[in-house]
Design an enzyme around this catalytic site. Structure first.
Site, mmCIF file in Angstrom:
data_model
loop_
_atom_site.group_PDB
_atom_site.id
_atom_site.type_symbol
_atom_site.label_atom_id
_atom_site.label_comp_id
_atom_site.label_asym_id
_atom_site.label_seq_id
_atom_site.Cartn_x
_atom_site.Cartn_y
_atom_site.Cartn_z
ATOM 1 N N LEU A 11 -13.824 10.582 -17.875
ATOM 2 C CA LEU A 11 -12.881 11.432 -17.465
ATOM 3 C C LEU A 11 -12.932 12.000 -16.165
ATOM 4 O O LEU A 11 -12.712 13.475 -16.103
ATOM 5 C CB LEU A 11 -12.811 12.458 -18.773
ATOM 6 C CG LEU A 11 -12.367 11.667 -20.124
ATOM 7 C CD1 LEU A 11 -12.629 13.014 -21.282
ATOM 8 C CD2 LEU A 11 -10.935 11.413 -20.030
ATOM 9 N N VAL A 13 -11.348 12.056 -12.164
ATOM 10 C CA VAL A 13 -9.906 12.045 -11.991
ATOM 11 C C VAL A 13 -8.868 11.167 -12.300
ATOM 12 O O VAL A 13 -8.007 11.378 -13.072
ATOM 13 C CB VAL A 13 -9.579 12.547 -10.335
ATOM 14 C CG1 VAL A 13 -8.146 12.476 -9.851
ATOM 15 C CG2 VAL A 13 -10.512 13.673 -9.887
ATOM 16 N N LYS A 77 -17.560 4.153 -12.496
ATOM 17 C CA LYS A 77 -17.824 3.620 -10.994
ATOM 18 C C LYS A 77 -18.087 2.279 -11.304
ATOM 19 O O LYS A 77 -18.776 1.528 -12.183
ATOM 20 C CB LYS A 77 -18.921 4.414 -10.565
ATOM 21 C CG LYS A 77 -19.365 4.089 -9.051
ATOM 22 C CD LYS A 77 -20.273 4.968 -8.401
ATOM 23 C CE LYS A 77 -20.632 4.602 -7.133
ATOM 24 N NZ LYS A 77 -21.858 5.256 -6.450
ATOM 25 N N SER A 130 -3.313 0.421 -9.357
ATOM 26 C CA SER A 130 -2.951 1.065 -7.996
ATOM 27 C C SER A 130 -2.226 2.179 -7.982
ATOM 28 O O SER A 130 -1.039 2.243 -8.738
ATOM 29 C CB SER A 130 -2.459 0.010 -6.866
ATOM 30 O OG SER A 130 -2.186 0.625 -5.861
ATOM 31 N N GLY A 131 -2.282 3.193 -7.267
ATOM 32 C CA GLY A 131 -1.375 4.326 -6.972
ATOM 33 C C GLY A 131 -1.985 5.850 -7.020
ATOM 34 O O GLY A 131 -1.722 6.860 -6.926
ATOM 35 N N LYS A 184 -5.837 -7.180 -7.055
ATOM 36 C CA LYS A 184 -6.036 -5.822 -6.923
ATOM 37 C C LYS A 184 -6.808 -5.664 -5.467
ATOM 38 O O LYS A 184 -6.488 -5.144 -4.633
ATOM 39 C CB LYS A 184 -6.619 -4.945 -7.564
ATOM 40 C CG LYS A 184 -6.957 -3.497 -7.422
ATOM 41 C CD LYS A 184 -5.673 -2.768 -6.961
ATOM 42 C CE LYS A 184 -6.026 -1.112 -7.060
ATOM 43 N NZ LYS A 184 -6.899 -0.729 -6.225
ATOM 44 N N HIS A 187 -4.482 -6.701 -2.684
ATOM 45 C CA HIS A 187 -3.630 -5.430 -2.686
ATOM 46 C C HIS A 187 -3.889 -4.524 -1.540
ATOM 47 O O HIS A 187 -3.570 -3.996 -0.800
ATOM 48 C CB HIS A 187 -3.267 -4.730 -3.839
ATOM 49 C CG HIS A 187 -2.886 -3.357 -3.811
ATOM 50 N ND1 HIS A 187 -3.451 -2.371 -3.438
ATOM 51 C CD2 HIS A 187 -1.384 -3.313 -4.067
ATOM 52 C CE1 HIS A 187 -2.542 -1.198 -3.334
ATOM 53 N NE2 HIS A 187 -1.645 -1.735 -3.749
ATOM 54 N N ASN A 188 -5.306 -4.158 -2.061
ATOM 55 C CA ASN A 188 -6.302 -3.151 -0.868
ATOM 56 C C ASN A 188 -6.385 -3.996 0.421
ATOM 57 O O ASN A 188 -6.488 -3.098 1.474
ATOM 58 C CB ASN A 188 -7.482 -2.948 -1.763
ATOM 59 C CG ASN A 188 -7.459 -1.748 -3.004
ATOM 60 O OD1 ASN A 188 -6.219 -1.731 -3.402
ATOM 61 N ND2 ASN A 188 -8.328 -1.226 -3.291
ATOM 62 N N GLU A 191 -3.461 -3.436 2.173
ATOM 63 C CA GLU A 191 -3.395 -1.834 2.196
ATOM 64 C C GLU A 191 -4.110 -1.340 3.586
ATOM 65 O O GLU A 191 -3.807 -0.373 4.418
ATOM 66 C CB GLU A 191 -3.978 -1.170 1.166
ATOM 67 C CG GLU A 191 -4.003 0.370 1.308
ATOM 68 C CD GLU A 191 -4.491 0.960 0.098
ATOM 69 O OE1 GLU A 191 -5.684 1.724 0.270
ATOM 70 O OE2 GLU A 191 -4.133 0.686 -1.189
ATOM 71 N N TYR A 192 -5.160 -1.969 3.836
ATOM 72 C CA TYR A 192 -6.266 -1.842 5.034
ATOM 73 C C TYR A 192 -5.408 -2.240 6.245
ATOM 74 O O TYR A 192 -5.420 -1.350 7.181
ATOM 75 C CB TYR A 192 -7.405 -2.717 4.916
ATOM 76 C CG TYR A 192 -8.621 -2.007 4.222
ATOM 77 C CD1 TYR A 192 -8.626 -1.203 3.040
ATOM 78 C CD2 TYR A 192 -9.962 -2.016 4.984
ATOM 79 C CE1 TYR A 192 -9.616 -0.894 2.490
ATOM 80 C CE2 TYR A 192 -11.054 -1.439 4.093
ATOM 81 C CZ TYR A 192 -10.864 -0.854 2.941
ATOM 82 O OH TYR A 192 -12.059 -0.151 2.450
ATOM 83 N N ARG A 289 -12.387 -0.059 10.985
ATOM 84 C CA ARG A 289 -13.037 1.126 10.210
ATOM 85 C C ARG A 289 -14.388 1.028 10.494
ATOM 86 O O ARG A 289 -14.937 2.252 10.649
ATOM 87 C CB ARG A 289 -12.789 0.991 8.587
ATOM 88 C CG ARG A 289 -11.283 1.163 8.274
ATOM 89 C CD ARG A 289 -11.254 1.373 6.852
ATOM 90 N NE ARG A 289 -9.705 1.398 6.361
ATOM 91 C CZ ARG A 289 -9.522 2.019 5.215
ATOM 92 N NH1 ARG A 289 -9.977 2.292 4.381
ATOM 93 N NH2 ARG A 289 -7.912 1.922 4.929
ATOM 94 N N ARG A 447 -16.962 -31.010 19.056
ATOM 95 C CA ARG A 447 -18.071 -30.957 17.708
ATOM 96 C C ARG A 447 -18.581 -32.680 17.605
ATOM 97 O O ARG A 447 -19.667 -32.764 17.225
ATOM 98 C CB ARG A 447 -17.292 -30.753 16.378
ATOM 99 C CG ARG A 447 -16.737 -29.345 16.202
ATOM 100 C CD ARG A 447 -16.245 -29.105 15.100
ATOM 101 N NE ARG A 447 -16.872 -29.319 13.814
ATOM 102 C CZ ARG A 447 -16.674 -29.849 12.944
ATOM 103 N NH1 ARG A 447 -15.570 -30.866 13.009
ATOM 104 N NH2 ARG A 447 -17.553 -30.015 11.813
#
Length: 472
Positions: A11, A13, A77, A130-131, A184, A187-188, A191-192, A289, A447
Site C-alpha cells: 500500500l 503510493v 519493489k 504506466s501512468g 513496459k 515503453h519506458n 519515454e527516456y 542521464r 574484419r
C-alpha cells in the site's frame, strides 16, 4: 462477508491508488501491507470506498477473503522483494490462483518466476502499469503477460480500472510470460528518449536563444496544440511556467541538473543490443542521464575548457523555433520506430506474438508517452506487424516534411556547442536507415583482413576472402 474480487499487496503510493481505483469501479478488493498499521490507516482514510475494501493483517486472511480462483496484485519493489512475497504467499494459494506482479520488473525475472512455479502452484502474471500516481488512481495503461485463462479471470477488473480512449480500454493481454513486462520496459525506453529530446530542445531555447523558462513554457504550450500534442509536451509547458514558492524563481531553475533513473531505460537499451536491433535514441538518453549525474566532474570540465563557452545561435528567428518543433517531431517518430522495432524483434525471439497495433492503442491514454500520433502508429501496424515504422506511408511523408528541420537543429546546435545527443542519434539513425548502400563493406573487408571472417560478394552466393595477402 462477501469475498473480494481481487487482492492487492503493498500500500505504497501506487498500490494504495490502484486499490482505490478498483474499489471505485465497483469491485471488492482485499488489501494487505507488511506493516499492519499502514493497512489500517489506508482503510480508515478510504472514506465512502471503505465498504468495497477488506483490510487484512495476515496473508492467510488475505487469501481467505478473495473469491477463487484468487488473483492477487503485488505492488512491491522490483527484485528480491517480489521473490520474498511470492514465497510467503504461495502456501496459502491453490493451483488456479494468480499472482500478478504489477511492478517495473525485468522480464527475465518474470519468465523465471513463472518457470519456478510447479504444476500445483498458482500461476504468475507480469503486468506493466504506466501512468504514475495519477494513472493508478484514475486509469493507467495496462500491459499484461500471462496465459489467456489467467487473463480471462482478471480482465473485467483491468478493463474497468484502466484508462479509456474514446470508450476503449487501455488494457490488453500482449503475450505469454514476460511479454507484458518487456513491453513496459520498451515503453519506458521510449519515454527516456522522448524526455531527453524535449530537454535538449529546452537547452537550445535556453542556452542558444537565451529565453527564460516562462517564454519557453509558452512555446511548448503552443506546440502541444499542434502535431506534438502529447502528455510529456503538455507537462513540460506546465513545469516551465511554474514558480518556486520559496524563492519566487522559475521552479525549473532551482532544480539540480542531475537526472535519476530506476533501470528500465538501461534494460531497454541492453535488450536492444542483445537482439542486435538499433535503439540509438534510447541509448543516447540513458547515457545522457548518466552524464548528468557527474555534477562535480562537469563543473571541473567547465573550468578546464573555459574559452570554449557556448556561442549564441546565429539564427534566433521564428523560423528556427518552428524548425525546433518539426525537428522534435522527427526525433520522436524515430524513437518510436526504434522502440517498436525492438518489441517486434523480442516478440519473434521469444515467440510472444506481441500485437504491435494493440500496444499502440493501449498507449493512447493513461500512460506517460501517450501522444497524438499513436492512432497513426496503430494503423501503420495493422497487417504489417514486422515492418519498421519509418516504412509506413504516413510516417514516410511525415519524415520527409520534418527531417530537414531535425538536420538544421542538430547542425546549429553542434556548431554552437550545445549537446543534443538523442536528437543527433535520431538523425543518424534516419540517415543510416534510408541509405541503400552504406559503409559496412569496408568494415567487412577489415574484419576479413585481420580475422579472416569472410564476406559476401554482391549478387553471389557463399563466403569469400579478400586478396589482402597477395602482393600489391
Amino acid at each position: 462477508m462477501q469475498q473480494a474480487d481481487i487482492g492487492l499487496i503493498g500500500l505504497g503510493v501506487m498500490g494504495a491508488n490502484l486499490a482505490l481505483n478498483i474499489a471505485e469501479n465497483g469491485y471488492r478488493v482485499a488489501v494487505f501491507n507488511r506493516t499492519a498499521a499502514k493497512t489500517r490507516e489506508f482503510y480508515e482514510e478510504a472514506g465512502s470506498l471503505k465498504e468495497q475494501i477488506i483490510p487484512c493483517e495476515t496473508l492467510e486472511e488475505l487469501a481467505k477473503n478473495i473469491r477463487a480462483p484468487r488473483p492477487i496484485i503485488l505492488m512491491v519493489k522490483a527484485g528480491e522483494a517480489v521473490d520474498e512475497q511470492v514465497a510467503a504467499l504461495k502456501p496459502f494459494l491453490a493451483r488456479e490462483d494468480i499472482i500478478i506482479d504489477a511492478g517495473n520488473a525485468n522480464f527475465h525475472d518474470t519468465v523465471r518466476r513463472l518457470a519456478e512455479l510447479g504444476p500445483n502452484d498458482p500461476t504468475f502474471v507480469g503486468m506493466g502499469v504506466s501512468g504514475g500516481e495519477e494513472g493508478a488512481r484514475h486509469g493507467p495503461s495496462i500491459m499484461v503477460g500471462g496465459t489467456p485463462e489467467s487473463y480471462a479471470r482478471i480482465e473485467p477488473v483491468l478493463t474497468a480500472i484502466s484508462a479509456k480512449y474514446q470508450g476503449q480500454s487501455c488494457s490488453a493481454l500482449l503475450g505469454p510470460d514476460g511479454a507484458g513486462h518487456f513491453v513496459k520496459t520498451i515503453h519506458n525506453g521510449i519515454e527516456y528518449a522522448d524526455m531527453q529530446m524535449i530537454a535538449e530542445v529546452y537547452g537550445v531555447l535556453r542556452d542558444g536563444l537565451g529565453l527564460e523558462p516562462a517564454a519557453i513554457g509558452k512555446i511548448f504550450e503552443k506546440w502541444n496544440a499542434g502535431p506534438l500534442n502529447s502528455y510529456l509536451v503538455e507537462i513540460t509547458a506546465k513545469v516551465l511556467l511554474a514558480v518556486d514558492r520559496k524563492t519566487g524563481k522559475p521552479a525549473v531553475d532551482v532544480i539540480l541538473d542531475s537526472a535519476g533513473q530506476k533501470g528500465t531505460g538501461r534494460w531497454a537499451a541492453i535488450e536492444a543490443q542483445m537482439l542486435g536491433i538499433p535503439a540509438t535514441g534510447i541509448e543516447a538518453a540513458v547515457a545522457a542521464r548518466s552524464i548528468s549525474s557527474l555534477v562535480s566532474q562537469r563543473g571541473e570540465a567547465s573550468k578546464a575548457y573555459s574559452g570554449l563557452e557556448t556561442a549564441k545561435l546565429s539564427d534566433d528567428s521564428t523560423a528556427f523555433v518552428d524548425a525546433l518543433e518539426q525537428g522534435l517531431l522527427a526525433g520522436k517518430i524515430a524513437a518510436y520506430a526504434q522502440g517498436f522495432d525492438v518489441m517486434a524483434g523480442a516478440s519473434k525471439e521469444h515467440g510472444w506474438n506481441v500485437p504491435l497495433a494493440t500496444t499502440a492503442r493501449i498507449w493512447r491514454a493513461g500512460c506517460i508517452i501517450r501522444s497524438q500520433f499513436l492512432d497513426q502508429i496503430a494503423d501503420a501496424f495493422e497487417g504489417s506487424e514486422g515492418k519498421n515504422l519509418l516504412l509506413a506511408p504516413a510516417f514516410v511523408e511525415r519524415m520527409k516534411s520534418t527531417s530537414q528541420s531535425l538536420r538544421k537543429v542538430v547542425a546549429e546546435a553542434a556548431l554552437a556547442g550545445l549537446p543534443v545527443p538523442a536528437l543527433a542519434a535520431a538523425l543518424s539513425y534516419f540517415d543510416s536507415f534510408r541509405q541503400a548502400r552504406g559503409t559496412a563493406n569496408l568494415i567487412q573487408a577489415q574484419r576479413d583482413f585481420f580475422g579472416a571472417h569472410g564476406f559476401k560478394r554482391i549478387g553471389e552466393e557463399g563466403d569469400f576472402h579478400g586478396p589482402w595477402s597477395e602482393p600489391a
